[in-house]
Structures are given as structure tokens and as C-alpha cells.
Design a protein around this motif. Structure first.
Motif, PDB file in Angstrom:
ATOM      1  N   GLY A   8      44.238  53.650  44.271  1.00  0.00           N
ATOM      2  CA  GLY A   8      42.818  53.457  44.052  1.00  0.00           C
ATOM      3  C   GLY A   8      42.378  54.139  42.777  1.00  0.00           C
ATOM      4  O   GLY A   8      43.099  54.976  42.207  1.00  0.00           O
ATOM      5  N   PRO A   9      41.185  53.799  42.302  1.00  0.00           N
ATOM      6  CA  PRO A   9      40.727  54.351  41.024  1.00  0.00           C
ATOM      7  C   PRO A   9      40.526  55.862  41.037  1.00  0.00           C
ATOM      8  O   PRO A   9      40.590  56.505  39.998  1.00  0.00           O
ATOM      9  CB  PRO A   9      39.406  53.616  40.776  1.00  0.00           C
ATOM     10  N   GLU A  10      40.328  56.455  42.210  1.00  0.00           N
ATOM     11  CA  GLU A  10      40.087  57.895  42.311  1.00  0.00           C
ATOM     12  C   GLU A  10      41.352  58.696  42.582  1.00  0.00           C
ATOM     13  O   GLU A  10      41.315  59.924  42.701  1.00  0.00           O
ATOM     14  CB  GLU A  10      39.051  58.161  43.415  1.00  0.00           C
ATOM     15  N   ALA A  11      42.514  58.053  42.643  1.00  0.00           N
ATOM     16  CA  ALA A  11      43.763  58.703  43.050  1.00  0.00           C
ATOM     17  C   ALA A  11      44.159  59.866  42.145  1.00  0.00           C
ATOM     18  O   ALA A  11      44.567  60.923  42.634  1.00  0.00           O
ATOM     19  CB  ALA A  11      44.890  57.682  43.120  1.00  0.00           C
ATOM     20  N   ASP A  12      44.058  59.710  40.833  1.00  0.00           N
ATOM     21  CA  ASP A  12      44.459  60.787  39.925  1.00  0.00           C
ATOM     22  C   ASP A  12      43.592  62.028  40.122  1.00  0.00           C
ATOM     23  O   ASP A  12      44.083  63.150  40.078  1.00  0.00           O
ATOM     24  CB  ASP A  12      44.387  60.323  38.463  1.00  0.00           C
ATOM     25  N   VAL A  91      30.811  54.536  45.301  1.00  0.00           N
ATOM     26  CA  VAL A  91      31.603  55.689  44.905  1.00  0.00           C
ATOM     27  C   VAL A  91      30.952  56.882  45.591  1.00  0.00           C
ATOM     28  O   VAL A  91      29.730  56.994  45.637  1.00  0.00           O
ATOM     29  CB  VAL A  91      31.681  55.866  43.371  1.00  0.00           C
ATOM     30  N   GLY A  92      31.791  57.713  46.178  1.00  0.00           N
ATOM     31  CA  GLY A  92      31.218  58.814  46.937  1.00  0.00           C
ATOM     32  C   GLY A  92      32.082  60.044  46.924  1.00  0.00           C
ATOM     33  O   GLY A  92      33.179  60.050  46.375  1.00  0.00           O
ATOM     34  N   LEU A  93      31.540  61.087  47.535  1.00  0.00           N
ATOM     35  CA  LEU A  93      32.296  62.321  47.656  1.00  0.00           C
ATOM     36  C   LEU A  93      32.139  62.870  49.061  1.00  0.00           C
ATOM     37  O   LEU A  93      31.127  62.662  49.728  1.00  0.00           O
ATOM     38  CB  LEU A  93      31.874  63.350  46.608  1.00  0.00           C
ATOM     39  N   ALA A  94      33.177  63.544  49.474  1.00  0.00           N
ATOM     40  CA  ALA A  94      33.176  64.251  50.755  1.00  0.00           C
ATOM     41  C   ALA A  94      33.641  65.664  50.456  1.00  0.00           C
ATOM     42  O   ALA A  94      34.567  65.864  49.665  1.00  0.00           O
ATOM     43  CB  ALA A  94      34.120  63.575  51.742  1.00  0.00           C
ATOM     44  N   ALA A 139      27.171  59.047  48.884  1.00  0.00           N
ATOM     45  CA  ALA A 139      27.708  57.901  48.148  1.00  0.00           C
ATOM     46  C   ALA A 139      26.626  57.250  47.308  1.00  0.00           C
ATOM     47  O   ALA A 139      25.436  57.358  47.604  1.00  0.00           O
ATOM     48  CB  ALA A 139      28.302  56.883  49.122  1.00  0.00           C
ATOM     49  N   LEU A 140      27.078  56.575  46.269  1.00  0.00           N
ATOM     50  CA  LEU A 140      26.199  55.812  45.379  1.00  0.00           C
ATOM     51  C   LEU A 140      26.631  54.350  45.408  1.00  0.00           C
ATOM     52  O   LEU A 140      27.837  54.068  45.360  1.00  0.00           O
ATOM     53  CB  LEU A 140      26.343  56.314  43.934  1.00  0.00           C
ATOM     54  N   LEU A 175      37.003  62.484  46.355  1.00  0.00           N
ATOM     55  CA  LEU A 175      36.227  61.393  45.799  1.00  0.00           C
ATOM     56  C   LEU A 175      36.770  60.109  46.392  1.00  0.00           C
ATOM     57  O   LEU A 175      37.980  59.990  46.630  1.00  0.00           O
ATOM     58  CB  LEU A 175      36.382  61.387  44.278  1.00  0.00           C
ATOM     59  N   PHE A 176      35.898  59.146  46.650  1.00  0.00           N
ATOM     60  CA  PHE A 176      36.354  57.851  47.137  1.00  0.00           C
ATOM     61  C   PHE A 176      35.593  56.733  46.441  1.00  0.00           C
ATOM     62  O   PHE A 176      34.463  56.911  46.020  1.00  0.00           O
ATOM     63  CB  PHE A 176      36.244  57.732  48.664  1.00  0.00           C
TER      64      PHE A 176
END
Length: 178
Positions: A8-12, A91-94, A139-140, A175-176
Motif C-alpha cells: 500500500g502507499p503508506e507501507a514505507d 487517508v487516516g491515522l491510528a 481520517a480524511l 498511517l492507513f
């Protein structure tokens, strides 16, 4: 060594946080403090920041900050590279954290512009920490955010930290993008 098998785009970004979680590193706080490549604390020099940071086993980051002056900003900057959100709806964060007193932290995604400058897109909810460990999720919706272009030459996730002396333990952060 920690495997990097996430996709996924947030993997790095999430992998960089996993490396920090496993580092057991520590150091002194200054106006500019590199924690590891791509993760740094930046404070207004007028804040006269001092203190310590550490990343103990099983926790992401513990901060003990002393403000010796009055400044306008203090942030934990985390490199997102050119995180492409063109295929993401959200796009969100936990995160999970704690602090001896109630503290409020604002999170934003900073997106660089190709002509220079940047745009900050703030998550709607503040991250609140208090003596009992608490989880936070926000999330946004990408398509509704004027300050969050789907593509950008660079991005950062920034947690804007308190401008007074504080103690804050960030147990986890992810991040997700979906």
C-alpha cells in the motif's frame, strides 16, 4: 531485522516507524533533533527546548520536553516521501498514547508544491492524551480536501506538540490509506 512485507502507499512510512519501535534509541532534545532518518523534531528556537526522547522496546516514542521560553511551534515531522493518494478514498491515522496530564496534539499532512511552498491539511480531531492509555483514530476523505492534493512531490505527517513543558508517551502510530 524487521521484515518489510506491508503493501500500500503508506507501507514505507509504517515500516520506518517499526524500525524506530525496535531501535531502543534515545537522545537529547534540541530545536532540531533527528531521531532517525526521516523522523525529526523541529521546534521554534524561541521555545528554548530541552529534555530527552527515547524509543524503548515496544513503544514508539517517549518525550520529556522542557520549554524555557515562548515559541510558536514544535512538531514531530515524519517523512511520507511522495505518498500518492490518487487511488485512495481515505487517508487516516491510528495512534495510542498517554501523558501524566491532559495534552492535545494536532496532526496534519503537509504536501509540498512543485513550484515551492507547501499546504497543510489538518485532521479534524485532536489527539488527546491523559494518564490512562487511550487510542485515537481519525481520517480524511481525500477528494473533499482542498489542501490535500492526490499527488505531491513530497509529504510529511506532522504531529504539532504542546508549546509548554510536558511528558508524552506515543505507544504506537500507524498511517492507513484505503
Amino acid at each position: 531485522m524487521t521484515d518489510n512485507v506491508a503493501t500500500g502507499p503508506e507501507a514505507d512510512f509504517n515500516y520506518a516507524l517499526q524500525l524506530l519501535r525496535n531501535s531502543q534509541a534515545e537522545g537529547d532534545l534540541r530545536a532540531q533533533t533527528e531521531i532517525q532518518p526521516g523522523i525529526a523534531l523541529h521546534a521554534d528556537p524561541a521555545l528554548h527546548l530541552s529534555g530527552r526522547w527515547r524509543s524503548p522496546a515496544g513503544r514508539l516514542l517517549e518525550l520529556e520536553a522542557t520549554a524555557g521560553g515562548e515559541g510558536g511551534w514544535f512538531g514531530l515531522h515524519m517523512d511520507l516521501g511522495g505518498l500518492n493518494l490518487s487511488q485512495a478514498g481515505l487517508v487516516g491515522l491510528a495512534c495510542r498514547g498517554t501523558s501524566p496530564s491532559i495534552e492535545a496534539v494536532r496532526a496534519c499532512i503537509r504536501s509540498g508544491r512543485s513550484e515551492g511552498g507547501f499546504d497543510d491539511c489538518f485532521f479534524p480531531k485532536r489527539i488527546l492524551t491523559h494518564p490512562e492509555a487511550a487510542s485515537h483514530l481519525d481520517a480524511l476523505q481525500v477528494s473533499l480536501q482542498q489542501d490535500l492534493p492526490p499527488e505531491a512531490p513530497w509529504r510529511e505527517l506532522i504531529l504539532f506538540l504542546p508549546l509548554h513543558s510536558f511528558r508524552l508517551d506515543l505507544h504506537d502510530l500507524r498511517l492507513f490509506a484505503v
